[in-house]
Design a protein around this motif. Structure first.
Motif, PDB file in Angstrom:
ATOM      1  N   ASP A   1      23.647  50.185  40.382  1.00 33.33           N
ATOM      2  CA  ASP A   1      24.466  48.879  39.891  1.00 33.33           C
ATOM      3  C   ASP A   1      24.126  48.590  38.496  1.00 33.33           C
ATOM      4  N   ALA A   2      22.966  48.864  37.944  1.00 34.78           N
ATOM      5  CA  ALA A   2      22.662  48.802  36.644  1.00 34.78           C
ATOM      6  C   ALA A   2      23.470  49.845  35.639  1.00 34.78           C
ATOM      7  N   LEU A   3      23.447  50.927  36.208  1.00 36.12           N
ATOM      8  CA  LEU A   3      23.963  52.265  35.301  1.00 36.12           C
ATOM      9  C   LEU A   3      25.545  51.858  35.666  1.00 36.12           C
ATOM     10  N   THR A   4      26.134  51.604  36.683  1.00 35.94           N
ATOM     11  CA  THR A   4      27.850  51.401  36.617  1.00 35.94           C
ATOM     12  C   THR A   4      28.131  50.313  36.038  1.00 35.94           C
ATOM     13  N   ILE A   5      27.352  49.219  35.837  1.00 35.04           N
ATOM     14  CA  ILE A   5      27.834  47.924  34.977  1.00 35.04           C
ATOM     15  C   ILE A   5      27.666  48.468  33.556  1.00 35.04           C
ATOM     16  N   THR A   6      26.512  48.944  33.229  1.00 36.21           N
ATOM     17  CA  THR A   6      26.599  49.259  31.875  1.00 36.21           C
ATOM     18  C   THR A   6      27.317  50.387  31.117  1.00 36.21           C
ATOM     19  N   ASP A   7      28.084  51.166  31.876  1.00 30.39           N
ATOM     20  CA  ASP A   7      28.877  52.102  31.698  1.00 30.39           C
ATOM     21  C   ASP A   7      29.791  51.788  30.984  1.00 30.39           C
ATOM     22  N   ASP A   8      30.273  50.377  30.992  1.00 30.55           N
ATOM     23  CA  ASP A   8      31.353  49.846  30.246  1.00 30.55           C
ATOM     24  C   ASP A   8      31.113  48.782  29.670  1.00 30.55           C
ATOM     25  N   LYS A   9      30.818  48.731  28.094  1.00 29.13           N
ATOM     26  CA  LYS A   9      30.364  47.733  27.242  1.00 29.13           C
ATOM     27  C   LYS A   9      31.070  46.254  27.779  1.00 29.13           C
TER      28      LYS A   9
ATOM     29  N   SER B   1      37.960  46.515  41.881  1.00 28.69           N
ATOM     30  CA  SER B   1      38.991  47.416  42.500  1.00 28.69           C
ATOM     31  C   SER B   1      40.346  46.607  41.840  1.00 28.69           C
ATOM     32  N   HIS B   2      40.247  45.492  41.638  1.00 34.70           N
ATOM     33  CA  HIS B   2      41.394  44.772  41.308  1.00 34.70           C
ATOM     34  C   HIS B   2      41.814  45.263  40.087  1.00 34.70           C
ATOM     35  N   LEU B   3      40.855  45.593  39.065  1.00 37.40           N
ATOM     36  CA  LEU B   3      41.287  46.182  37.425  1.00 37.40           C
ATOM     37  C   LEU B   3      41.894  47.603  38.032  1.00 37.40           C
ATOM     38  N   ASN B   4      41.234  48.430  38.935  1.00 32.96           N
ATOM     39  CA  ASN B   4      41.910  49.868  39.154  1.00 32.96           C
ATOM     40  C   ASN B   4      43.227  49.790  39.790  1.00 32.96           C
ATOM     41  N   GLU B   5      43.305  48.914  40.722  1.00 26.30           N
ATOM     42  CA  GLU B   5      44.642  48.836  41.458  1.00 26.30           C
ATOM     43  C   GLU B   5      45.644  48.452  40.423  1.00 26.30           C
ATOM     44  N   THR B   6      45.256  47.734  39.482  1.00 24.92           N
ATOM     45  CA  THR B   6      46.539  46.840  38.457  1.00 24.92           C
ATOM     46  C   THR B   6      46.620  47.768  37.288  1.00 24.92           C
ATOM     47  N   ALA B   7      45.479  48.918  37.067  1.00 22.74           N
ATOM     48  CA  ALA B   7      45.461  49.540  35.979  1.00 22.74           C
ATOM     49  C   ALA B   7      45.262  48.647  34.529  1.00 22.74           C
ATOM     50  N   THR B   8      44.317  47.536  34.924  1.00 23.75           N
ATOM     51  CA  THR B   8      44.097  46.660  33.889  1.00 23.75           C
ATOM     52  C   THR B   8      42.642  46.858  33.223  1.00 23.75           C
ATOM     53  N   ASP B   9      42.609  46.747  32.010  1.00 25.80           N
ATOM     54  CA  ASP B   9      41.264  46.902  31.356  1.00 25.80           C
ATOM     55  C   ASP B   9      40.390  45.426  31.514  1.00 25.80           C
ATOM     56  N   ILE B  10      39.168  45.321  31.885  1.00 28.81           N
ATOM     57  CA  ILE B  10      38.160  44.146  31.958  1.00 28.81           C
ATOM     58  C   ILE B  10      38.624  43.183  30.752  1.00 28.81           C
ATOM     59  N   ILE B  11      39.116  43.706  29.602  1.00 28.31           N
ATOM     60  CA  ILE B  11      39.299  42.803  28.507  1.00 28.31           C
ATOM     61  C   ILE B  11      40.503  41.707  28.787  1.00 28.31           C
ATOM     62  N   ASN B  12      41.255  42.428  29.548  1.00 32.27           N
ATOM     63  CA  ASN B  12      42.662  41.647  29.993  1.00 32.27           C
ATOM     64  C   ASN B  12      42.405  41.008  31.489  1.00 32.27           C
ATOM     65  N   PHE B  13      41.366  40.844  31.825  1.00 27.63           N
ATOM     66  CA  PHE B  13      41.155  40.170  33.296  1.00 27.63           C
ATOM     67  C   PHE B  13      41.304  38.781  33.130  1.00 27.63           C
ATOM     68  N   LYS B  14      42.175  38.135  34.024  1.00 27.98           N
ATOM     69  CA  LYS B  14      42.658  36.794  34.001  1.00 27.98           C
ATOM     70  C   LYS B  14      41.537  35.792  34.273  1.00 27.98           C
TER      71      LYS B  14
END
Ligand code: ADP
Ligand code: MG
Length: 478
Positions: A316-324, A353-366
């Motif tokens: 979990d720690a590795l996967t979360i910190t993989d993306d700033k 999953s939502h970000l992957n499905e909608t091809a959205t970046d976390i920066i644009n997460f609503k």
């Protein structure tokens, strides 16, 4: 005879500055061709370069993050060669005094182990313009927007031993420059470019073999593929007793093989000499301290914090910190909820999953991190089941971001009741409905508990908290 690969990488990192390395022209990517070009970029006679403080700051930041020694006395040098996209006829670079030396980066390998790769040097230089061979039928056109954009070149020691190690190394460097905010790390657009130096030698040997330099890989996976195919080529040639020479090769991503570009024997003599138009500068101890103070958190530190302070698993720690930015989002959730594990589950589960499905970046997460914390709180209080939260409430929240988790749960009628009287009544109803089953249970058929609980859940129309029904039911039966 078994062979091993010896690989050293040179990575060019385009720095995210507003202006160019030695002029005030915009350093922004894109723009109509030849619009970010003043007389300095075009190298008109009599123009003079100037230092850009931000370039020095970013180079020092990278050096500190990579545990390098910062060079105090710095000068620039001219690297002379003629090329259409190099308007001055020379590149301003650092030859004798790279701003950072030594240092290392730790890379994680697929078997879970860690390997320390030493850094030789980091120096500052400028990018060239871009020759465009496909814009005109007859002529090559040149766009000078990129000419003079600041770069640092990061050179590793020849300590990588496989394509996989090289892949992990480049990934780690890209993650780092993104965390530091010094480069967007976009290899497809060329803001990070990697040259791979590859040789092979018999296992056990301490001498280096003849190296080949591969250029123009536009993704990290192509760096890996290029090295893999080059190692095979060199091994096959060596086994056949063929000799090969030091040369520069390109990589054909479609065919998956490398091809010769030019031999090193014909390499230019660059005639380096100190750049007379830029004064040398000294990096002071105070300056280094100031840069350290404003340095953003590094992925390594954040990873340890998530593991040690937040009790997250290694994965979990590795996967979360993989993306700033994903890491920043996670940290923001934990500002509103102390259930760190649940916050990690939401970040890596429903949100990702939502970000992957909608091809959205976390920066644009609503949704705001606090909205996620609200859902977690409802679950922790037993008012909402995990299933209803993930399958009904979360998707509905994405549709109506102005409503709270509680409002949406109420509207969906999924708020669970914790009222023991209400649950107690339902339990009594179910038990009196099945007197024989109750006797069977008491005689040892404990599996019937599931039936009783299921009946209560049904009667509550899903509003009862299953955990609570379970424990109350056992109490009632015993
Ligand atoms: P060049 O002058 O040809 O650019 P350098 O000695 O500056 O060569 O090294 C450039 C890169 O090549 C460095 O990353 C270094 O680690 C790597 N390198 C040097 N020798 C070898 C070798 N025999 N095999 C693989 N990589 C090498
Ligand atoms: Mg080289």
């Amino acid at each position: 005879m078994p062979y091993e690969a010896v690989i050293g990488l040179e990575i060019h990192i385009q720095l995210l500055t507003n202006s160019k390395a030695y002029s005030s022209d915009s350093a922004e990517y894109g723009g109509l061709p030849n619009t970010h070009v003043s007389a300095i970029t075009l190298a008109h006679p009599g123009t003079l370069p100037k230092h850009n403080k931000m370039v020095i700051e970013k180079a020092v930041t990278l050096g500190l993050a990579l545990n390098c020694e910062i060079t105090r006395f710095n000068q620039f040098d001219r690297k002379n060669y003629f090329y259409a996209d190099l308007p001055k006829g020379y590149q301003i670079t650092q030859d004798k005094t790279p701003i950072c030396r030594g240092g290392f980066v730790k890379v994680k390998l697929s078997d879970g182990s860690e390997k320390k790769i030493n850094i030789t040097r980091i120096h500052m230089e400028e990018d060239s313009g871009k020759s465009m061979h496909d814009q005109d039928l007859a002529d090559t056109l040149v766009d000078y927007n990129r000419a003079g954009v600041p770069l640092v070149e990061l050179v590793s020691e020849p300590e990588l031993r496989s394509a996989e190690e090289a892949y992990q190394y480049v990934s780690e460097i890209r993650k780092l420059v993104r965390y530091l905010g010094i480069c967007d790390g976009n290899m497809e657009e060329g803001s990070m470019r990697c040259d791979a130096n590859v040789s092979i030698r018999p296992i056990g040997s301490t001498e280096f073999g003849t190296k080949v330099e591969i250029k123009n890989m536009n993704s990290i996976s192509n760096v890996k593929r290029a090295i893999e195919s080059e190692v095979i080529r060199q091994t096959e040639m060596t086994e056949k007793g063929e000799v090969f020479y030091s040369e520069t090769r390109g990589f054909n991503a479609l065919k998956g093989n490398t091809f010769s570009l030019r031999s090193k024997e014909a390499a230019n003599d660059y005639r380096y000499f100190p750049e007379p138009d830029l004064p040398p500068f000294v990096v002071s101890e105070e300056y280094i301290q100031k840069v350290k103070e404003v340095m953003p958190a590094l992925p390594e530190h954040l990873y340890l914090q998530l593991k040690n302070e937040f009790g997250l698993s290694d994965y979990d720690a590795l996967t979360i910190t993989d993306d700033k930015y994903l890491a920043e989002f996670y940290i923001s959730i934990t500002k509103h909820s102390q259930n760190y594990k649940a916050a990690a589950n939401w970040t890596l589960g429903a949100i990702k999953s939502h970000l992957n499905e909608t091809a959205t970046d976390i920066i644009n997460f609503k949704l705001n991190p606090s909205a996620i914390a609200d859902i977690i709180q409802l679950i922790d209080k037993g008012q909402l089941s995990n299933t209803a939260a993930a399958q009904l409430v979360f998707p509905e929240m994405l549709k109506s971001i102005d409503k709270s988790a509680l409002q949406i749960s109420e509207a969906l009628n999924v708020i669970q009741s914790n009222d023991t009287n209400f649950i107690g009544q339902l339990i009594q109803d179910v038990l009196s409905k099945y007197p024989e089953k109750v006797t069977e249970y008491k005689e040892g058929k404990k599996g019937l508990l599931g039936l009783f609980v299921g009946e209560v859940m049904k009667a509550s129309k899903g509003k009862a908290d299953p955990k609570m029904v379970n424990s109350e039911m056992i109490k009632a039966l015993e």
